[in-house]
Scaffold this motif. Structure first.
Motif, short mmCIF file in Angstrom:
data_model
loop_
_atom_site.label_atom_id
_atom_site.label_comp_id
_atom_site.label_asym_id
_atom_site.label_seq_id
_atom_site.Cartn_x
_atom_site.Cartn_y
_atom_site.Cartn_z
N UNK A 46 57.51 6.72 40.78
CA UNK A 46 57.25 5.79 41.65
C UNK A 46 56.30 6.45 42.98
N UNK A 47 56.74 7.67 43.34
CA UNK A 47 55.95 8.04 44.50
C UNK A 47 54.65 8.66 43.98
N UNK A 48 54.42 9.11 42.69
CA UNK A 48 53.28 9.45 42.06
C UNK A 48 52.38 8.08 42.03
N UNK A 49 52.95 7.35 41.60
CA UNK A 49 52.11 6.19 41.25
C UNK A 49 51.54 5.74 42.91
N UNK A 50 52.32 5.66 43.91
CA UNK A 50 51.69 5.13 45.20
C UNK A 50 50.78 6.03 45.59
N UNK A 51 50.81 7.34 45.35
CA UNK A 51 49.80 8.30 45.90
C UNK A 51 48.51 8.04 44.90
N UNK A 52 48.69 7.91 43.66
CA UNK A 52 47.58 7.65 42.76
C UNK A 52 46.80 6.21 43.09
N UNK A 53 47.63 5.41 43.51
CA UNK A 53 46.99 4.14 43.83
C UNK A 53 46.32 4.17 45.28
N UNK A 54 46.76 4.93 46.19
CA UNK A 54 46.31 5.16 47.55
C UNK A 54 45.07 5.85 47.53
N UNK A 55 44.87 6.78 46.63
CA UNK A 55 43.56 7.50 46.26
C UNK A 55 42.90 7.36 45.30
N UNK A 56 42.94 5.83 44.47
CA UNK A 56 42.06 5.22 43.47
C UNK A 56 42.15 6.06 42.17
N UNK A 57 43.40 6.80 41.94
CA UNK A 57 43.41 7.76 40.65
C UNK A 57 43.91 6.82 39.66
N UNK A 58 43.84 7.11 38.64
CA UNK A 58 44.47 6.58 37.40
C UNK A 58 45.99 6.96 37.30
N UNK A 59 46.13 8.02 37.70
CA UNK A 59 47.62 8.60 37.56
C UNK A 59 47.55 9.85 38.45
N UNK A 60 48.86 10.16 38.89
CA UNK A 60 49.32 11.44 39.69
C UNK A 60 50.36 12.00 38.69
N UNK A 61 50.37 13.48 38.93
CA UNK A 61 51.55 14.19 38.39
C UNK A 61 52.81 14.04 39.16
N UNK A 62 53.94 13.47 38.39
CA UNK A 62 55.18 13.41 38.74
C UNK A 62 55.64 14.94 39.11
N UNK A 63 55.38 15.80 38.24
CA UNK A 63 55.70 17.44 38.66
C UNK A 63 55.02 17.84 40.04
N UNK A 64 54.00 17.54 40.22
CA UNK A 64 53.31 17.85 41.61
C UNK A 64 53.96 17.27 42.52
N UNK A 65 54.39 15.92 42.44
CA UNK A 65 55.44 15.46 43.40
C UNK A 65 56.65 15.99 43.43
N UNK A 66 57.23 16.30 42.39
CA UNK A 66 58.38 17.24 42.36
C UNK A 66 58.48 18.25 43.15
N UNK A 67 57.48 18.95 43.06
CA UNK A 67 57.10 20.48 43.57
C UNK A 67 57.21 20.15 45.29
N UNK A 68 56.39 19.04 45.65
CA UNK A 68 56.39 18.68 47.16
C UNK A 68 57.80 18.39 47.64
N UNK A 69 58.43 17.40 46.83
CA UNK A 69 59.76 16.92 47.13
C UNK A 69 60.71 18.20 47.22
N UNK A 70 60.72 19.14 46.24
CA UNK A 70 61.56 20.38 46.48
C UNK A 70 61.17 21.31 47.53
N UNK A 71 60.03 21.11 47.93
CA UNK A 71 59.63 22.14 49.17
C UNK A 71 59.80 21.48 50.48
N UNK A 72 60.38 20.30 50.78
CA UNK A 72 60.67 19.82 51.77
C UNK A 72 61.74 20.52 52.60
N UNK A 73 61.31 20.84 53.92
CA UNK A 73 61.99 21.98 54.64
C UNK A 73 63.15 21.18 55.56
#
Length: 178
Positions: free
Chosen positions: A101-128
């Motif tokens: 769902x987070x990936x979908x929001x980012x894809x929509x915001x940037x006009x992309x057809x999809x966004x990688x859930x794995x990329x989102x997972x990497x960002x979530x995991x590096x939350x300080x």
């Protein structure tokens, strides 16, 4: 910019807190994955107003209530990471959101057809700034409780503390399917 640190005794273990003059820059469970990764080598142990406010927020949170005030946050990360973390801040107390769902929001915001859930997972995991930026509220699309740097046991305890509906979640046997 000088960073200041303090410790917080949570019911789930000791936490290291860090802040600069703008806001919180880190909140980690001792021994967690990526512990104090971005903490400046030259930091000073000192209870600043921001760190005292964060302790007050955590006291309310760990008492089982939703804090009714915000602590200033100073995110340090890439533009993509900050975008993901901003979405985490919108997940309501006691609710969850999937990586997809987070990936979908980012894809929509940037006009992309999809966004990688794995990329989102990497960002979530590096939350300080754990808990204040609620990465523990992110779950796998299939209900798997994956990817919490503080450990799955703490993720479960935090969600239970918030009285989240845990009935459809499970701990994966292996892997981190997002």
């Amino acid at each position: 910019m000088m960073q200041y640190t303090s410790h917080y005794e949570s019911p789930l273990g000791v936490m290291l807190m860090a802040a600069d003059d703008e806001g919180m820059t880190g909140l980690w469970f001792e021994g967690q994955k990526y512990f104090a990764r971005l903490l400046a080598p030259a930091h000073k142990e000192m209870d600043t107003p921001i760190l005292r406010e964060a302790k007050r927020w955590l006291d309310v949170y760990f008492s089982g209530r939703k804090p009714d005030f915000q602590v200033p946050i100073h995110m340090n990360g890439t533009a993509f990471q900050k975008e993901v973390w901003d979405i985490l801040l919108t997940i309501p107390y006691g609710q969850t959101m999937t990586y997809g769902a987070i990936a979908g929001r980012i894809a929509e915001k940037h006009g992309l057809s999809r966004m990688s859930s794995q990329a989102v997972g990497g960002a979530v995991g590096h939350n300080e700034i754990s808990i204040l930026i609620p990465c523990h509220r992110v779950v796998g699309t299939n209900g798997s409780l994956t990817g919490y740097a503080g450990g799955i046991d703490k993720k479960i305890q935090l969600l239970k503390l918030e009285k989240a509906d845990m009935s459809h979640f499970f701990i994966p046997k292996k892997g981190t399917a997002l």
